[in-house]
Write an enzyme that holds these catalytic residues in place. Structure first.
Site, short mmCIF file in Angstrom:
data_model
loop_
_atom_site.label_atom_id
_atom_site.label_comp_id
_atom_site.label_asym_id
_atom_site.label_seq_id
_atom_site.Cartn_x
_atom_site.Cartn_y
_atom_site.Cartn_z
CG ASP A 131 -2.12 -1.02 1.47
OD1 ASP A 131 -2.66 -1.52 0.25
OD2 ASP A 131 -2.92 -1.38 2.48
CG HIS A 277 1.71 0.21 4.69
ND1 HIS A 277 1.79 -1.25 4.88
CD2 HIS A 277 0.28 0.48 4.36
CE1 HIS A 277 0.53 -1.50 5.98
NE2 HIS A 277 -0.22 -0.52 5.24
#
Length: 324
Positions: A131, A277
């Site tokens: 992400d 992430h």
């Protein structure tokens, strides 16, 4: 007398010709050592002939290598063995750019997007997802690791991130990775009115398209993993058939370190979707350590769309049950 002399001269000439043939060059000479492996014939060398131990010039391909640099090792390392420690691991299949994902089936209008936590357990695959909502501290290193291993992953980008880091967004696309929509500014969609939800999705999509040249549909990931049935109906209305959740949360955003992140990645099983992430530098080293181990366990590392394709195929293969 003259006839006898002519016969004698002819015999002497024939003897001279026979002697010359006995001492001459063979009629089918082998190529010189420097030509072996250099493609002199255009058909490639026969490596069973003209090889001389200890003479680099006679090794197949040596002459071409001297001019063009070392040849790329075959997949799996030299001689088909496991990759050596100083060579990047090879992909299990084609490089990412070779095989674009096939289109996924769209869900009917009016239905909520399909919430996907993991793929079918019959699929020996693991999907790594990253992400991008805030920073990019680990982005370059993560992309380097994926390229080293020949892995294609799925990146869920916010529109704001794509605008802030256009070079990284373009590299994600150029290296064959998959992108999904993560809204424009990463709000909790379950707290917003309908028009703001739709605007967040549309603005995120536009920014991602501009930065990457890719269409993020049909993959969407809700910020914070916050969803509801009504919110997913809006996601589907915006053109996204799949809300991609995750089965393995590495919690890398808490910065637990490489070892802990690696251990969490390795909790993956067949069909798992793993969450990481791009703003976490340690996720690069953890991905590097985990990819080889996951492959050793028999899992293929794939983008989400490939896992969904396998799941769709597995579901279609299930025998029908019910009435007559």
């Amino acid at each position: 007398m003259a006839n006898t002399q002519r016969r004698l001269a002819a015999l002497l000439l024939l003897a001279a010709l026979l002697a010359a043939c006995a001492a001459g060059v063979p009629s089918d000479p082998s190529p010189p050592p420097s030509a072996v492996g250099a493609g002199a014939s255009g058909n490639g060398p026969d490596t069973t002939e003209q090889e001389t131990a200890g003479d680099a010039a006679t090794e197949p391909g040596a002459s071409a290598e001297a001019e063009q640099g070392p040849a790329a090792p075959p997949a799996g390392g030299p001689s088909g063995d496991l990759p050596s420690a100083d060579l990047p691991a090879q992909a299990d299949g084609p490089t990412p750019a070779d095989t674009p994902p096939a289109p996924l089936p769209d869900l009917p209008e009016g239905e909520p997007s399909r919430l996907v936590v993991h793929g079918d357990r019959s699929c020996a695959m693991v999907a790594l997802t990253y992400d991008a909502g805030s920073g990019a501290d680990g982005a370059e290193a993560i992309l380097d690791v994926l390229r080293k291993h020949g892995v294609t992953a799925t990146f869920f980008l916010t529109g704001r991130w794509a605008e802030q880091f256009p070079d990284l967004a373009r590299r994600i696309a150029d290296e064959g990775h998959e992108v999904g929509n993560h809204t424009y500014s990463h709000p909790d969609l379950t707290t917003l009115p309908d028009e703001e939800v739709l605007q967040q999705i549309a603005d995120g999509e536009e920014a991602i398209r501009l930065a990457t040249g890719l269409d993020p549909r049909p993959l969407f990931r809700e910020p914070y993993g916050a969803f509801s049935d009504h919110e997913r109906r809006l996601v589907r209305q915006a053109g996204y058939s799949y809300s991609i959740y995750w089965e393995v949360d590495t919690l890398d955003w808490t910065f637990p370190g490489v070892e802990a992140t690696t251990e969490r990645i390795l909790r993956a099983q067949a069909g798992s979707i793993v969450l990481m992430h791009l703003n976490v530098a340690d996720s690069a080293a953890a991905s590097d350590a985990a990819i080889g181990e996951l492959r050793a366990r028999g899992y293929e590392i794939v983008p989400v769309s490939r896992l969904l394709q396998c799941t769709t195929e597995a579901e279609a293969a299930q025998p029908e049950t019910g009435g007559n």
